[in-house]
Design a protein around this motif. Sequence first.
Motif, PDB file in Angstrom:
ATOM      1  N   VAL A  42      43.085 -24.073   1.182  1.00 46.40           N
ATOM      2  CA  VAL A  42      43.153 -24.372   2.562  1.00 46.40           C
ATOM      3  C   VAL A  42      42.396 -25.440   3.024  1.00 46.40           C
ATOM      4  N   VAL A  43      42.640 -26.212   3.866  1.00 46.19           N
ATOM      5  CA  VAL A  43      41.617 -27.384   4.446  1.00 46.19           C
ATOM      6  C   VAL A  43      41.248 -26.875   5.753  1.00 46.19           C
ATOM      7  N   ASP A  44      39.905 -26.824   5.786  1.00 46.28           N
ATOM      8  CA  ASP A  44      39.180 -26.806   6.948  1.00 46.28           C
ATOM      9  C   ASP A  44      39.120 -28.213   7.691  1.00 46.28           C
TER      10      ASP A  44
ATOM     11  N   VAL B 284      47.547 -39.755   3.331  1.00 46.06           N
ATOM     12  CA  VAL B 284      47.823 -38.244   3.231  1.00 46.06           C
ATOM     13  C   VAL B 284      48.254 -37.645   4.415  1.00 46.06           C
ATOM     14  N   ASP B 285      49.319 -36.738   4.259  1.00 46.97           N
ATOM     15  CA  ASP B 285      49.724 -35.856   5.337  1.00 46.97           C
ATOM     16  C   ASP B 285      49.332 -34.698   5.266  1.00 46.97           C
ATOM     17  N   PHE B 286      48.825 -34.153   6.356  1.00 46.52           N
ATOM     18  CA  PHE B 286      48.289 -32.739   6.362  1.00 46.52           C
ATOM     19  C   PHE B 286      49.318 -31.987   7.238  1.00 46.52           C
ATOM     20  N   TYR B 287      49.491 -30.770   7.076  1.00 43.85           N
ATOM     21  CA  TYR B 287      50.298 -29.968   8.000  1.00 43.85           C
ATOM     22  C   TYR B 287      49.368 -28.492   8.488  1.00 43.85           C
ATOM     23  N   GLN B 288      49.301 -28.376   9.852  1.00 40.90           N
ATOM     24  CA  GLN B 288      48.458 -27.478  10.466  1.00 40.90           C
ATOM     25  C   GLN B 288      48.928 -26.161  10.372  1.00 40.90           C
TER      26      GLN B 288
ATOM     27  N   VAL C  90      40.988 -43.766   4.463  1.00 36.22           N
ATOM     28  CA  VAL C  90      42.359 -43.322   4.136  1.00 36.22           C
ATOM     29  C   VAL C  90      43.170 -43.022   5.389  1.00 36.22           C
ATOM     30  N   PRO C  91      43.991 -43.665   5.853  1.00 33.80           N
ATOM     31  CA  PRO C  91      44.870 -43.167   7.065  1.00 33.80           C
ATOM     32  C   PRO C  91      45.641 -41.937   6.655  1.00 33.80           C
ATOM     33  N   CYS C  92      45.489 -41.058   7.673  1.00 35.53           N
ATOM     34  CA  CYS C  92      45.994 -39.700   7.681  1.00 35.53           C
ATOM     35  C   CYS C  92      46.627 -39.320   8.789  1.00 35.53           C
ATOM     36  N   VAL C  93      47.645 -38.417   8.756  1.00 37.88           N
ATOM     37  CA  VAL C  93      48.302 -37.939   9.734  1.00 37.88           C
ATOM     38  C   VAL C  93      48.310 -36.205   9.812  1.00 37.88           C
ATOM     39  N   LEU C  94      48.137 -35.572  10.888  1.00 35.61           N
ATOM     40  CA  LEU C  94      48.181 -34.203  10.883  1.00 35.61           C
ATOM     41  C   LEU C  94      49.540 -33.778  11.805  1.00 35.61           C
TER      42      LEU C  94
ATOM     43  N   LYS D 123      37.976 -28.340  14.796  1.00 34.84           N
ATOM     44  CA  LYS D 123      38.438 -27.849  13.493  1.00 34.84           C
ATOM     45  C   LYS D 123      39.673 -27.199  13.525  1.00 34.84           C
ATOM     46  N   VAL D 124      40.565 -27.454  12.455  1.00 34.53           N
ATOM     47  CA  VAL D 124      41.901 -26.556  12.599  1.00 34.53           C
ATOM     48  C   VAL D 124      42.362 -26.236  10.979  1.00 34.53           C
TER      49      VAL D 124
END
Length: 221
Positions: free
Chosen positions: A89-91, A118-122, A58-62, A98-99
């Motif tokens: 909360v995603v480790d 999936v898009d993640f946000y730090q 799965v392509p993802c972007v942070l 790790k963020v």
Amino acid sequence: MIIQKEAVLLHRFFATSCGKPHRVMVKSIEVKGTARTIAERSSEQARALKAIRKNNGVPCVLYGAGENVHFTVPAEGLRNLVYTPHIYVVDLVIDGKKVNAIMKDIQFHPVKDTILHVDFYQIDEAKPIVMEVPVQMEGLAEGVKAGGKLVLQMRKLKVRALYNVIPERLIINVAHLGLGKTVKVGELQYEGLELLNAKEAVVCAVKLTRAARGAAAAAGN
């Protein structure tokens, strides 16, 4: 690969309709990915993404980390994060680094319902984030005892807060709720949280049933 764990932070959250504090344990979940480079030409990018998905990736972007980070996660590695009513909360571990992050957006295949992106946000510990948190009702409503039906009309509420004070769920004690009565967003208060939904929006209600109407009519005669 995903590893679930109990976070060490325990917080109390109060609602005006509860009358007592509730302790909710916040959970985190680990997601491991591999960084990837982005081709300059859009046609090459499309081929690369197609190849990733063909290999069950799965392509993802942070986002939120300055320069956006593109990475890939095995589809199986997202299952426990995506197909669940819970929030986490995603480790996020990318090539060993790790963020803390939250899942911000997700795209599904329109027919197969598989995860496409999936898009993640730090998370910045000093800045509030916005998340939708599930609602959980507690107690036996007075209106239900009188023959009414308890209905949850908003399964999640949108909150803004520092990530380490956002609960796994928002608990509403409905024991006091009578026939025909409602709980609105504006009536709820939780320590450290700002509710972003419309204040007049109805979260839950005890609706009259035929049996309750009949009992009320009989009592009035």
